[in-house]
Motif scaffolding. Structure first.
Motif, PDB file in Angstrom:
ATOM      1  N   LEU A  95      -3.007   5.390 -14.334  1.00 30.08           N
ATOM      2  CA  LEU A  95      -4.292   5.177 -13.678  1.00 30.08           C
ATOM      3  C   LEU A  95      -4.122   4.220 -12.499  1.00 30.08           C
ATOM      4  CD1 LEU A  95      -6.593   4.818 -16.809  1.00 30.08           C
ATOM      5  CD2 LEU A  95      -6.524   6.741 -15.218  1.00 30.08           C
ATOM      6  N   LYS A  96      -4.758   4.537 -11.365  1.00 33.11           N
ATOM      7  CA  LYS A  96      -4.457   3.809 -10.134  1.00 33.11           C
ATOM      8  C   LYS A  96      -4.932   2.372 -10.131  1.00 33.11           C
ATOM      9  CE  LYS A  96      -8.508   5.498  -7.561  1.00 33.11           C
ATOM     10  NZ  LYS A  96      -8.968   6.598  -8.409  1.00 33.11           N
ATOM     11  N   ARG A  97      -5.902   2.016 -10.996  1.00 26.51           N
ATOM     12  CA  ARG A  97      -6.374   0.636 -11.028  1.00 26.51           C
ATOM     13  C   ARG A  97      -6.458   0.097 -12.462  1.00 26.51           C
ATOM     14  NH1 ARG A  97      -8.425  -2.280  -7.058  1.00 26.51           N
ATOM     15  NH2 ARG A  97      -9.924  -3.294  -8.428  1.00 26.51           N
ATOM     16  N   TYR A  98      -5.506   0.510 -13.308  1.00 30.41           N
ATOM     17  CA  TYR A  98      -5.525  -0.006 -14.671  1.00 30.41           C
ATOM     18  C   TYR A  98      -4.115  -0.342 -15.162  1.00 30.41           C
ATOM     19  CZ  TYR A  98      -7.892  -0.901 -19.064  1.00 30.41           C
ATOM     20  OH  TYR A  98      -8.443  -1.523 -20.164  1.00 30.41           O
ATOM     21  N   SER A  99      -3.234  -0.728 -14.265  1.00 27.63           N
ATOM     22  CA  SER A  99      -1.864  -1.061 -14.655  1.00 27.63           C
ATOM     23  C   SER A  99      -1.801  -2.359 -15.446  1.00 27.63           C
ATOM     24  CB  SER A  99      -0.977  -1.167 -13.414  1.00 27.63           C
ATOM     25  OG  SER A  99      -0.887   0.070 -12.754  1.00 27.63           O
ATOM     26  N   PHE A 100      -2.603  -3.364 -15.042  1.00 23.75           N
ATOM     27  CA  PHE A 100      -2.613  -4.628 -15.785  1.00 23.75           C
ATOM     28  C   PHE A 100      -3.062  -4.393 -17.221  1.00 23.75           C
ATOM     29  CE2 PHE A 100      -3.235  -7.939 -12.126  1.00 23.75           C
ATOM     30  CZ  PHE A 100      -2.138  -7.409 -11.474  1.00 23.75           C
ATOM     31  N   MET A 226     -12.108   6.367 -10.462  1.00 17.61           N
ATOM     32  CA  MET A 226     -11.026   5.530 -10.972  1.00 17.61           C
ATOM     33  C   MET A 226     -10.097   6.283 -11.929  1.00 17.61           C
ATOM     34  SD  MET A 226     -11.265   2.596  -9.636  1.00 17.61           S
ATOM     35  CE  MET A 226     -12.391   1.468  -8.819  1.00 17.61           C
ATOM     36  N   GLN A 227     -10.429   7.535 -12.220  1.00 19.24           N
ATOM     37  CA  GLN A 227      -9.686   8.255 -13.250  1.00 19.24           C
ATOM     38  C   GLN A 227      -8.407   8.906 -12.753  1.00 19.24           C
ATOM     39  OE1 GLN A 227     -12.212  10.932 -15.496  1.00 19.24           O
ATOM     40  NE2 GLN A 227     -13.950   9.553 -15.296  1.00 19.24           N
ATOM     41  N   GLY A 228      -8.252   9.021 -11.467  1.00 16.67           N
ATOM     42  CA  GLY A 228      -7.069   9.671 -10.942  1.00 16.67           C
ATOM     43  C   GLY A 228      -5.874   8.734 -10.841  1.00 16.67           C
ATOM     44  N   SER A 229      -4.770   9.288 -10.381  1.00 15.44           N
ATOM     45  CA  SER A 229      -3.557   8.504 -10.178  1.00 15.44           C
ATOM     46  C   SER A 229      -3.216   8.498  -8.697  1.00 15.44           C
ATOM     47  CB  SER A 229      -2.399   9.100 -10.981  1.00 15.44           C
ATOM     48  OG  SER A 229      -2.152  10.435 -10.565  1.00 15.44           O
ATOM     49  N   VAL A 230      -2.353   7.580  -8.304  1.00 17.15           N
ATOM     50  CA  VAL A 230      -1.804   7.573  -6.957  1.00 17.15           C
ATOM     51  C   VAL A 230      -0.283   7.660  -7.084  1.00 17.15           C
ATOM     52  CG1 VAL A 230      -3.692   6.367  -5.820  1.00 17.15           C
ATOM     53  CG2 VAL A 230      -1.904   5.044  -6.946  1.00 17.15           C
ATOM     54  N   TYR A 231       0.358   7.805  -5.956  1.00 16.93           N
ATOM     55  CA  TYR A 231       1.804   8.057  -5.953  1.00 16.93           C
ATOM     56  C   TYR A 231       2.567   6.979  -6.716  1.00 16.93           C
ATOM     57  CZ  TYR A 231       6.285   9.624  -4.036  1.00 16.93           C
ATOM     58  OH  TYR A 231       7.560  10.098  -3.899  1.00 16.93           O
ATOM     59  N   HIS A 232       2.288   5.710  -6.407  1.00 12.46           N
ATOM     60  CA  HIS A 232       3.065   4.645  -7.042  1.00 12.46           C
ATOM     61  C   HIS A 232       2.717   4.466  -8.513  1.00 12.46           C
ATOM     62  CE1 HIS A 232      -0.550   2.285  -5.857  1.00 12.46           C
ATOM     63  NE2 HIS A 232      -0.286   1.617  -6.965  1.00 12.46           N
ATOM     64  N   GLY A 438     -17.942  -6.460 -26.002  1.00 10.80           N
ATOM     65  CA  GLY A 438     -17.684  -6.669 -24.581  1.00 10.80           C
ATOM     66  C   GLY A 438     -17.016  -5.511 -23.877  1.00 10.80           C
ATOM     67  N   ASP A 439     -17.280  -4.266 -24.316  1.00 11.06           N
ATOM     68  CA  ASP A 439     -16.674  -3.111 -23.667  1.00 11.06           C
ATOM     69  C   ASP A 439     -17.364  -2.825 -22.336  1.00 11.06           C
ATOM     70  OD1 ASP A 439     -18.800  -2.569 -25.549  1.00 11.06           O
ATOM     71  OD2 ASP A 439     -18.592  -0.458 -25.023  1.00 11.06           O
ATOM     72  N   PRO A 440     -16.662  -2.161 -21.420  1.00 10.99           N
ATOM     73  CA  PRO A 440     -17.218  -1.948 -20.075  1.00 10.99           C
ATOM     74  C   PRO A 440     -18.302  -0.878 -20.050  1.00 10.99           C
ATOM     75  CG  PRO A 440     -15.105  -0.853 -20.282  1.00 10.99           C
ATOM     76  CD  PRO A 440     -15.297  -1.629 -21.550  1.00 10.99           C
ATOM     77  N   ALA A 441     -19.142  -0.950 -19.033  1.00 10.38           N
ATOM     78  CA  ALA A 441     -20.148   0.087 -18.813  1.00 10.38           C
ATOM     79  C   ALA A 441     -19.460   1.352 -18.321  1.00 10.38           C
ATOM     80  CB  ALA A 441     -21.178  -0.391 -17.792  1.00 10.38           C
ATOM     81  N   ASP A 442     -20.154   2.483 -18.421  1.00  7.23           N
ATOM     82  CA  ASP A 442     -19.568   3.762 -18.032  1.00  7.23           C
ATOM     83  C   ASP A 442     -19.065   3.762 -16.597  1.00  7.23           C
ATOM     84  OD1 ASP A 442     -20.076   4.738 -20.535  1.00  7.23           O
ATOM     85  OD2 ASP A 442     -21.868   5.855 -19.977  1.00  7.23           O
ATOM     86  N   GLU A 443     -19.775   3.064 -15.709  1.00  3.74           N
ATOM     87  CA  GLU A 443     -19.385   3.068 -14.300  1.00  3.74           C
ATOM     88  C   GLU A 443     -18.236   2.102 -14.001  1.00  3.74           C
ATOM     89  OE1 GLU A 443     -23.014   0.300 -14.659  1.00  3.74           O
ATOM     90  OE2 GLU A 443     -22.318   2.213 -15.502  1.00  3.74           O
ATOM     91  N   ASN A 444     -17.830   1.287 -14.982  1.00  7.18           N
ATOM     92  CA  ASN A 444     -16.762   0.302 -14.756  1.00  7.18           C
ATOM     93  C   ASN A 444     -15.503   0.565 -15.574  1.00  7.18           C
ATOM     94  OD1 ASN A 444     -18.311  -1.252 -12.944  1.00  7.18           O
ATOM     95  ND2 ASN A 444     -19.339  -2.288 -14.636  1.00  7.18           N
ATOM     96  N   CYS A 445     -15.376   1.737 -16.140  1.00  9.60           N
ATOM     97  CA  CYS A 445     -14.174   2.052 -16.921  1.00  9.60           C
ATOM     98  C   CYS A 445     -12.974   2.256 -16.003  1.00  9.60           C
ATOM     99  CB  CYS A 445     -14.408   3.318 -17.746  1.00  9.60           C
ATOM    100  SG  CYS A 445     -15.607   3.116 -19.080  1.00  9.60           S
ATOM    101  N   PHE A 446     -11.795   2.108 -16.570  1.00 12.05           N
ATOM    102  CA  PHE A 446     -10.518   2.344 -15.868  1.00 12.05           C
ATOM    103  C   PHE A 446     -10.302   1.390 -14.699  1.00 12.05           C
ATOM    104  CE2 PHE A 446     -12.417   6.513 -17.084  1.00 12.05           C
ATOM    105  CZ  PHE A 446     -11.689   6.695 -18.245  1.00 12.05           C
TER     106      PHE A 446
END
Length: 494
Positions: A95-100, A226-232, A438-446
């Motif tokens: 996931l492009k913004r969920y590596s941490f 946010m669900q897609g991936s990027v090259y790196h 404390g789980d995220p809202a639907d619009e803030n996942c990933f």
């Protein structure tokens, strides 16, 4: 009655609060203190790691330290440990913004899980009735890592959609369920499962799928960007794939008997994995009009052979038999990503982020079936009389068991793992559904920003993410005709 039902609906649908400044530290501190206390009461070194090893050597006429189990098991332990902390962690960084979150939360739950696993497995498998203590050695550490693997598999199904507190709760219950089903399968049914096709992968897969089914998010499309991936991110995930692929022979052979069993398990797994790669590449290419490869298939389905051969790894399945298992696993797992994942999400409302059904659950079931058939078909002419006894541990209460009966118990073990995974996951999912974690809202996942401090550069440009490459990945399940390309370029909202 109507007011009560409405009140419950309002309670569960209230606005999400992702501030875990109090809950996460409390859970970490309290649970770690509990581990310290429980370890102080129950855990001790076994005879091979205790300072009395010198006396043990003299008493048992052991002439060299090289006969200490550490020197047999530690190389395998190193490999398995790398798989748990590096392999699983990096595999989920696609996931492009969920590596941490992928690597960091993997680190967190594995560190807690291995401590709890040493206790749970100790209480069920190695509690000394005379002293009331659990004696641990290097093999205990390997088994604890195996136990943790089931929870990390389940994490893949809910990746990006849950809080770290929920993950710790999921791990607490997952380890407990794992220890119980492992005891039933390995001790009561006396099934053989050296590489954990049933005990680890089938259980972990269906445990995660049941949890994500209960936690279904009807508005998850709000996080689509946010669900897609990027090259790196796909390149980082491939690092996890390669670590897992290289060390899987150690995983499947780590706790088998010294000598031929361990040797054979490594060879069979090695060959099965190699075969899986070729059929995965073939099906991935065939699924695209242009013949291009989908990185999701290469990251995941190439590992399915290791999962499927876990049960039968130490059996006399023969080298060509291992290649056949890998051949079909590559096909079935890749087809799962193409056809079954979209069906599960659209029809059964199972939002499987990493596609664990195709990498773990389905190949785990295949592994259980292969193990049952191979056990039932075993013969003295192939194994030898003593070889048959050693391989299936036909000793003690099980000395008169036939191979056909063993095959039946192998199949029963697979059913136990599925039931524990599905029922246990549904119950734990109901607990995790409470709006207190404390789980995220639907619009803030990933999105790592919810739970992690990000570099300033990331924060400044979070709303101006450049066009991304959107593959037919784990979450973007568009049912397309196979004559069309699954590759597209999309511009995110700015």
């Amino acid at each position: 009655m109507g007011n009560c039902i409405q009140g419950c609906k309002d309670y569960f649908s209230r606005q999400k609060n992702t501030n875990i400044r109090l809950t996460l530290p409390v859970v970490c501190f309290v649970w770690q203190i509990a581990m310290i206390i429980l370890f102080g009461v129950f855990i001790r070194y076994d005879e091979e790691s205790d300072t009395h090893w010198v006396e043990t050597k003299a008493h048992e006429n052991i002439t060299s330290d090289i006969e200490n189990d550490f020197y047999f098991r530690y190389p395998s332990f190193q490999d398995v440990h790398v798989m748990i902390f590096v392999g699983f962690g990096f595999l989920m960084t696609f996931l492009k913004r969920y590596s941490f979150g992928a690597v960091g939360f993997n680190f967190l739950i594995a560190s807690f899980g291995l401590q709890w696993a040493l206790l749970m497995q100790g209480w069920f498998h190695s509690l000394d009735p005379h002293t009331g203590k659990i004696y641990i050695g290097v093999e205990s550490l390997i088994n604890a890592d195996f136990c943790v693997a089931g929870c990390l598999i389940a994490y893949g199904a809910v990746l990006g959609k849950v809080s770290p507190v929920q993950l710790l709760v999921m791990t607490l219950f997952g380890i407990t369920l794992f220890a119980v089903e492992e005891y039933i399968i390995l001790n009561l049914l006396h099934a053989r499962d050296a590489g954990g096709s049933m005990v680890i992968h089938t259980f972990g897969g269906y445990y995660g799928l049941a949890i994500t089914w209960v936690l279904y998010r009807p508005n998850l499309h709000q996080s689509k960007r946010m669900q897609g991936s990027v090259y790196h991110s796909d390149a980082f995930a491939m690092i996890g794939t390669l670590f897992l692929w290289m060390f899987w022979p150690s995983f499947n052979s780590a706790i088998t008997d010294h000598g031929d069993g361990q040797h054979r398990a490594a060879i069979n797994t090695y060959l099965c994995l190699a075969s899986t790669v070729l059929t995965t590449v073939a099906i991935s290419s065939l699924s695209q009009k242009t013949g291009k490869l989908d990185m999701v298939h290469i990251q995941n389905s190439t590992l399915a052979g290791g999962v499927a051969l876990g049960t039968a790894a130490e059996f006399m399945i023969s080298p060509y038999g291992a290649l056949i298992v890998g051949f079909f696993c590559g096909i079935i797992s890749t087809m799962g990503y193409i056809f079954i994942s979209p069906f599960l999400e659209k029809t059964l409302k199972i939002q499987d982020t990493c596609g664990i059904h195709n990498l773990h659950a389905m190949p785990g079931v295949i592994g259980g079936i292969v193990g049952a058939i191979t056990a039932a078909a075993a013969s003295e002419s192939v194994y030898g009389k003593q070889g048959l006894i050693n391989t299936f541990d036909f000793t003690g209460d099980f000395k008169d068991r036939s191979v056909l009966t063993q095959g039946g118990y192998q199949a029963a073990g697979m059913c136990v793992s599925i039931v524990f995974g599905v029922v246990g996951g549904a119950i734990v999912g109901s607990i995790l559904k409470l709006p207190i974690w404390g789980d995220p809202a639907d619009e803030n996942c990933f999105d790592d920003e919810v739970y992690w401090e990000l570099p300033d550069e990331e924060e400044e440009h979070q709303e101006s993410i450049p066009p991304i490459l959107e593959y037919n990945n784990h979450m973007i399940h568009k049912q397309q005709d196979l004559s069309e390309s699954n590759f597209s370029v999309e511009h995110c909202e700015s």
